[in-house]
Design an enzyme around this catalytic site. Sequence first.
Site, PDB file in Angstrom:
ATOM      1  N   SER A  79      51.513  44.317  36.148  1.00 38.14           N
ATOM      2  CA  SER A  79      50.786  44.376  34.870  1.00 38.14           C
ATOM      3  C   SER A  79      51.751  44.622  33.725  1.00 38.14           C
ATOM      4  CB  SER A  79      49.767  45.516  34.934  1.00 38.14           C
ATOM      5  OG  SER A  79      49.264  45.787  33.648  1.00 38.14           O
TER       6      SER A  79
ATOM      7  N   TYR B  11      48.288  54.261  37.277  1.00 39.97           N
ATOM      8  CA  TYR B  11      48.250  52.787  37.330  1.00 39.97           C
ATOM      9  C   TYR B  11      49.630  52.185  37.024  1.00 39.97           C
ATOM     10  CZ  TYR B  11      46.457  48.070  36.148  1.00 39.97           C
ATOM     11  OH  TYR B  11      46.216  46.714  36.090  1.00 39.97           O
TER      12      TYR B  11
ATOM     13  N   ALA C 274      52.564  53.589  37.322  1.00 31.06           N
ATOM     14  CA  ALA C 274      53.508  53.893  38.409  1.00 31.06           C
ATOM     15  C   ALA C 274      53.317  52.895  39.555  1.00 31.06           C
ATOM     16  CB  ALA C 274      53.309  55.320  38.906  1.00 31.06           C
TER      17      ALA C 274
ATOM     18  N   LYS D 234      51.964  49.832  39.330  1.00 27.43           N
ATOM     19  CA  LYS D 234      52.316  48.461  38.926  1.00 27.43           C
ATOM     20  C   LYS D 234      53.823  48.303  38.760  1.00 27.43           C
ATOM     21  CE  LYS D 234      48.164  46.706  38.922  1.00 27.43           C
ATOM     22  NZ  LYS D 234      47.781  45.827  40.031  1.00 27.43           N
TER      23      LYS D 234
ATOM     24  N   ILE E  72      43.453  40.707  30.096  1.00 27.13           N
ATOM     25  CA  ILE E  72      42.657  39.599  30.635  1.00 27.13           C
ATOM     26  C   ILE E  72      41.195  40.046  30.702  1.00 27.13           C
ATOM     27  CG2 ILE E  72      42.382  38.012  32.593  1.00 27.13           C
ATOM     28  CD1 ILE E  72      45.206  37.866  31.246  1.00 27.13           C
TER      29      ILE E  72
HETATM   30  N1  LIG Z   1      42.248  42.517  33.654  1.00 29.23           N
HETATM   31  C1  LIG Z   1      43.444  42.743  33.168  1.00 29.23           C
HETATM   32  O1  LIG Z   1      43.634  42.798  31.939  1.00 29.23           O
HETATM   33  C2  LIG Z   1      44.620  42.938  34.074  1.00 29.23           C
HETATM   34  C3  LIG Z   1      45.883  43.047  33.499  1.00 29.23           C
HETATM   35  C4  LIG Z   1      46.989  43.222  34.322  1.00 29.23           C
HETATM   36  C5  LIG Z   1      46.838  43.292  35.695  1.00 29.23           C
HETATM   37  N2  LIG Z   1      45.591  43.208  36.239  1.00 29.23           N
HETATM   38  C6  LIG Z   1      45.486  43.289  37.694  1.00 29.23           C
HETATM   39  O2  LIG Z   1      44.832  42.146  38.189  1.00 29.23           O
HETATM   40  C7  LIG Z   1      44.145  42.457  39.410  1.00 29.23           C
HETATM   41  C8  LIG Z   1      42.694  41.992  39.317  1.00 29.23           C
HETATM   42  O3  LIG Z   1      42.064  42.713  38.271  1.00 29.23           O
HETATM   43  P1  LIG Z   1      40.688  42.277  37.563  1.00 29.23           P
HETATM   44  O4  LIG Z   1      40.897  42.442  36.114  1.00 29.23           O
HETATM   45  O5  LIG Z   1      40.194  40.998  38.114  1.00 29.23           O
HETATM   46  O6  LIG Z   1      39.764  43.508  38.028  1.00 29.23           O
HETATM   47  P2  LIG Z   1      38.366  43.547  38.772  1.00 29.23           P
HETATM   48  O7  LIG Z   1      37.982  44.981  38.763  1.00 29.23           O
HETATM   49  O8  LIG Z   1      37.431  42.560  38.172  1.00 29.23           O
HETATM   50  O9  LIG Z   1      38.708  43.052  40.259  1.00 29.23           O
HETATM   51  C9  LIG Z   1      39.371  43.846  41.203  1.00 29.23           C
HETATM   52  C10 LIG Z   1      38.844  43.496  42.569  1.00 29.23           C
HETATM   53  O10 LIG Z   1      39.536  44.310  43.545  1.00 29.23           O
HETATM   54  C11 LIG Z   1      38.566  44.763  44.474  1.00 29.23           C
HETATM   55  N3  LIG Z   1      38.999  45.984  45.166  1.00 29.23           N
HETATM   56  C12 LIG Z   1      39.039  47.248  44.670  1.00 29.23           C
HETATM   57  N4  LIG Z   1      39.437  48.105  45.610  1.00 29.23           N
HETATM   58  C13 LIG Z   1      39.647  47.375  46.731  1.00 29.23           C
HETATM   59  C14 LIG Z   1      40.064  47.720  48.041  1.00 29.23           C
HETATM   60  N5  LIG Z   1      40.349  48.982  48.377  1.00 29.23           N
HETATM   61  N6  LIG Z   1      40.181  46.730  48.961  1.00 29.23           N
HETATM   62  C15 LIG Z   1      39.890  45.436  48.625  1.00 29.23           C
HETATM   63  N7  LIG Z   1      39.490  45.071  47.391  1.00 29.23           N
HETATM   64  C16 LIG Z   1      39.372  46.032  46.457  1.00 29.23           C
HETATM   65  C17 LIG Z   1      37.336  45.021  43.615  1.00 29.23           C
HETATM   66  O11 LIG Z   1      36.151  45.170  44.387  1.00 29.23           O
HETATM   67  C18 LIG Z   1      37.347  43.797  42.718  1.00 29.23           C
HETATM   68  O12 LIG Z   1      36.696  42.708  43.322  1.00 29.23           O
HETATM   69  C19 LIG Z   1      44.305  43.980  39.580  1.00 29.23           C
HETATM   70  O13 LIG Z   1      45.372  44.256  40.451  1.00 29.23           O
HETATM   71  C20 LIG Z   1      44.635  44.453  38.181  1.00 29.23           C
HETATM   72  O14 LIG Z   1      45.336  45.666  38.192  1.00 29.23           O
HETATM   73  C21 LIG Z   1      44.480  43.036  35.468  1.00 29.23           C
END
Ligand SMILES: NC(=O)c1ccc[n+]([C@@H]2O[C@H](COP(=O)([O-])OP(=O)(O)OC[C@H]3O[C@@H](n4cnc5c(N)ncnc54)[C@H](O)[C@@H]3O)[C@@H](O)[C@H]2O)c1
Length: 248
Positions: free
Chosen positions: A143, A156, A158, A160, A189
């Site tokens: 991230s 978070y 730490a 990432k 996003i």
């Molecule tokens: N949305 C953003 O702005 C953004 C930015 C940078 C990085 N990210 C990263 O992108 C990835 C996806 O994020 P997102 O925005 O789609 O979030 P989201 O919350 O919509 O999706 C995360 C998914 O992970 C699943 N999950 C949670 N714990 C779990 C576990 N123990 N085992 C299996 N699945 C599990 C959730 O049920 C969910 O379906 C994450 O790693 C997040 O940190 C997101």
Amino acid sequence: MKTLENKVALITGSSQGIGRAIALKLASQGAKIALNDIAPQEENLKIVQAQIKNAGGEAKYFMADVSKYDEVEKMMQSVQQEFGRLDILVNNAGITKDRTLAKMTVEEWQKVIDINLTSVFNCSKTALPLLIQSQGNIISLSSFSGLRGNFGQTNYTAAKAGIVGFTKTLSKELGKFGVRVNAVAPGFIESKMTEAMPEEMKVVVKKLTSLGRTGKPEEVANVIAFLAGPDASFVTGDIINIDGGLAI
Ligand SMILES: NC(=O)c1ccc[n+]([C@@H]2O[C@H](COP(=O)([O-])OP(=O)(O)OC[C@H]3O[C@@H](n4cnc5c(N)ncnc54)[C@H](O)[C@@H]3O)[C@@H](O)[C@H]2O)c1
């Protein structure tokens, strides 16, 4: 031309958000998809599975909490039984539990580390034999905040930032097997994870982003499809920003 024909891709946390977009994109490129999420997300997994099938693709789902090694080990065995191979592992599952360190509980620290970082160890380690066999590749979701820091997210960020070190090191270990290991660092996003963020914060983020807007899950998925495929054959140990210029 479909770039991922005959490939099998496992995407963790793929019932919604960025994970779902990745699953749909890789399927559209011809990959067979192993979906994953936790039990409460089963209905959403069925919907994603149906979307892929309706578009002429192939998808199965595997319930596992990716922070638990034994569950991941079983999932990987099931993926092997169902598909016979694994070419692409996308470590996407993640959560936030934001709070300043002064207020953060041990549980909030541990849960975020376990689901965002230990999961990457669990999935990568158990997938290794399959990926070495297929000369496959791993892509993990780091991230922007893991690279730059973000108020209220010591846990978070730490995790990432840990993914960055993990990715670079594993790329050195697996290069000799022809296995590539990369990560992406998305900025803001639009997803469930970010929808609760206060509106004034979103205004600030957009202002700091060169393109002046937030990103869509599909824009992350497009870069992952590139990294997963043959056009990225000389890319490993890299962390690609997908942030509309936020990191600048
Ligand atoms: N949305 C953003 O702005 C953004 C930015 C940078 C990085 N990210 C990263 O992108 C990835 C996806 O994020 P997102 O925005 O789609 O979030 P989201 O919350 O919509 O999706 C995360 C998914 O992970 C699943 N999950 C949670 N714990 C779990 C576990 N123990 N085992 C299996 N699945 C599990 C959730 O049920 C969910 O379906 C994450 O790693 C997040 O940190 C997101």
